[in-house]
Design a protein around this motif. Structure first.
Motif, PDB file in Angstrom:
ATOM      1  N   ARG A   1       3.131  -4.652   2.959  1.00 32.60           N
ATOM      2  CA  ARG A   1       4.191  -3.641   2.986  1.00 32.60           C
ATOM      3  C   ARG A   1       3.586  -2.247   2.796  1.00 32.60           C
ATOM      4  O   ARG A   1       2.588  -2.073   2.111  1.00 32.60           O
ATOM      5  N   VAL A   2       4.235  -1.247   3.392  1.00 27.82           N
ATOM      6  CA  VAL A   2       3.844   0.145   3.180  1.00 27.82           C
ATOM      7  C   VAL A   2       4.978   0.888   2.486  1.00 27.82           C
ATOM      8  O   VAL A   2       6.138   0.789   2.886  1.00 27.82           O
ATOM      9  N   VAL A   3       4.626   1.610   1.431  1.00 30.83           N
ATOM     10  CA  VAL A   3       5.568   2.500   0.758  1.00 30.83           C
ATOM     11  C   VAL A   3       5.178   3.921   1.140  1.00 30.83           C
ATOM     12  O   VAL A   3       4.047   4.355   0.909  1.00 30.83           O
TER      13      VAL A   3
ATOM     14  N   PRO B   1       9.223   0.714   6.589  1.00 30.22           N
ATOM     15  CA  PRO B   1       8.602   1.012   5.301  1.00 30.22           C
ATOM     16  C   PRO B   1       9.629   1.323   4.234  1.00 30.22           C
ATOM     17  O   PRO B   1      10.779   1.671   4.534  1.00 30.22           O
ATOM     18  N   VAL B   2       9.223   1.202   2.984  1.00 27.73           N
ATOM     19  CA  VAL B   2      10.017   1.721   1.877  1.00 27.73           C
ATOM     20  C   VAL B   2       9.778   3.229   1.843  1.00 27.73           C
ATOM     21  O   VAL B   2       8.644   3.687   1.793  1.00 27.73           O
ATOM     22  N   SER B   3      10.850   4.012   1.912  1.00 27.34           N
ATOM     23  CA  SER B   3      10.742   5.471   1.935  1.00 27.34           C
ATOM     24  C   SER B   3      11.227   6.038   0.607  1.00 27.34           C
ATOM     25  O   SER B   3      12.366   5.806   0.207  1.00 27.34           O
ATOM     26  N   LEU B   4      10.354   6.793  -0.074  1.00 27.62           N
ATOM     27  CA  LEU B   4      10.679   7.354  -1.384  1.00 27.62           C
ATOM     28  C   LEU B   4      10.429   8.857  -1.399  1.00 27.62           C
ATOM     29  O   LEU B   4       9.512   9.349  -0.733  1.00 27.62           O
TER      30      LEU B   4
ATOM     31  N   LEU C   1      -1.788  -2.672   8.821  1.00 27.52           N
ATOM     32  CA  LEU C   1      -1.227  -3.671   7.902  1.00 27.52           C
ATOM     33  C   LEU C   1      -0.043  -4.432   8.476  1.00 27.52           C
ATOM     34  O   LEU C   1       0.511  -5.302   7.803  1.00 27.52           O
ATOM     35  N   GLU C   2       0.335  -4.128   9.709  1.00 30.75           N
ATOM     36  CA  GLU C   2       1.540  -4.722  10.292  1.00 30.75           C
ATOM     37  C   GLU C   2       1.486  -6.253  10.229  1.00 30.75           C
ATOM     38  O   GLU C   2       0.545  -6.877  10.711  1.00 30.75           O
TER      39      GLU C   2
ATOM     40  N   VAL D   1       0.854  -1.183   0.000  1.00 33.74           N
ATOM     41  CA  VAL D   1       0.000   0.000   0.000  1.00 33.74           C
ATOM     42  C   VAL D   1       0.891   1.233   0.000  1.00 33.74           C
ATOM     43  O   VAL D   1       1.800   1.357   0.831  1.00 33.74           O
ATOM     44  N   VAL D   2       0.624   2.141  -0.925  1.00 30.31           N
ATOM     45  CA  VAL D   2       1.418   3.355  -1.091  1.00 30.31           C
ATOM     46  C   VAL D   2       0.658   4.531  -0.488  1.00 30.31           C
ATOM     47  O   VAL D   2      -0.505   4.769  -0.831  1.00 30.31           O
TER      48      VAL D   2
END
Length: 306
Positions: free
Chosen positions: A192-194, A244-247, A187-188, A170-171
């Motif tokens: 995954r969270v972006v 999280p993926v950090s962008l 969602l833990e 989920v972004v």
């Protein structure tokens, strides 16, 4: 340290049931969905946290019908709290900086809020709201960094899991981190969270690089909604727990994403919400990865969408 878990998000969902809209999920391609929180009351996801905060305060006997609630915000959070207060029949006082757009001040007043113009910067309005709460006994409602606010935001992720149980990722866009925190908690261990931020306001990205929250300079096209100067403590805790993926995305990408959401799907999104869609291109999902993007707000001037 304040924090939240999936149980808090579930409790919030039960508490605000019937008060908020269950927003639709639009499949835009195989394995790609949009969670259309642009259709929520007052145009953003923030109505969820506002109702959860105020209803929980009422449960605890803290919500005085005469004193009501107070918030500091010239934007989406203020609108959400004014709406929730009106629905619950209590007064709302909203402190905004004198630089707030007249259209937002007018909309706050149309929702019944007592609008107080204080200072030229948000920090001054915030300090005045905290002082007002202490003096008058009104329930203080933070824009993002309170457990009830973040847990309320996370309820959209529970809806998403029900509608798209196969989702892998989920972004979300990140400002102060209330939405990120709620979604990450919900969602833990499940998805995954972006976390997507503008280069002009990288609160979470900077914190992850520094190993702790740090102040950032704020600017860019999405500063009105993603312009927090520091990541909230709840969001920071969830970031440490969930990795999280950090962008980061630039203003051109955000502007192009906003135009694309309208041109391709007829979805009106504010720049902050479009940042999440811009982040999808920067993320480059793996083959077969099922991804949902939260389009979190629609409070924008649509005149330049064509």
């Amino acid at each position: 340290m304040d924090t939240i878990t999936a149980a808090d998000v579930t409790a919030a969902a039960d508490r605000i049931a019937g008060r908020v809209r269950r927003t639709p999920v639009l499949q835009v391609a195989p394995g790609r969905w949009l969670k259309l929180e642009v259709l929520q009351h007052t145009g953003t996801f923030k109505a969820r946290g506002a109702f959860n905060r105020q209803l929980r305060a009422r449960e605890l006997g803290q919500l005085d019908p005469a004193r009501g609630v107070v918030a500091a915000s010239g934007g989406n959070a203020g609108l959400a709290h004014a709406h929730a207060a009106a629905e619950l029949g209590v007064p709302a006082t909203v402190f905004v900086p004198t630089t707030a757009p007249l259209v937002k001040v007018s909309r706050l007043r149309s929702l019944g809020a007592d609008v107080r113009l204080v200072g030229e910067q948000y920090a001054q309005a915030y300090e005045a709201a905290v002082e007002f709460a202490a003096e008058r006994g009104a329930v203080f409602c933070h824009a993002y960094d309170q457990p009830e606010i973040a847990a309320g935001a996370g309820t959209l992720a529970l809806e998403l899991l029900e509608d798209v149980p196969e989702v892998d990722t989920v972004v979300v866009a990140v400002g102060g981190g209330g939405l990120f925190a709620g979604v990450a908690a919900a969602l833990e261990g499940r998805a995954r969270v972006v976390a997507v931020e503008p280069f002009g306001a990288p609160t979470l990205h900077r914190a992850l690089a520094a190993g702790e929250p740090a102040d950032v300079e704020v600017g860019g096209v999405a500063a009105d909604s993603l312009g927090a100067r520091r990541i909230g403590s709840i969001a920071w805790d969830l970031a440490q727990r969930t990795s999280p993926v950090s962008l980061l995305v630039d203003d051109d990408a955000i502007t192009a994403a906003r135009q694309q959401l309208w041109a391709r799907f007829r979805v009106v999104a504010e720049h902050g919400a479009a940042a999440a869609w811009a982040g999808l291109a920067a993320y480059s999902p793996a083959e077969g990865e099922r991804v949902a993007v939260v389009v979190c707000g629609a409070n924008t001037d649509p005149a330049d969408l064509g």
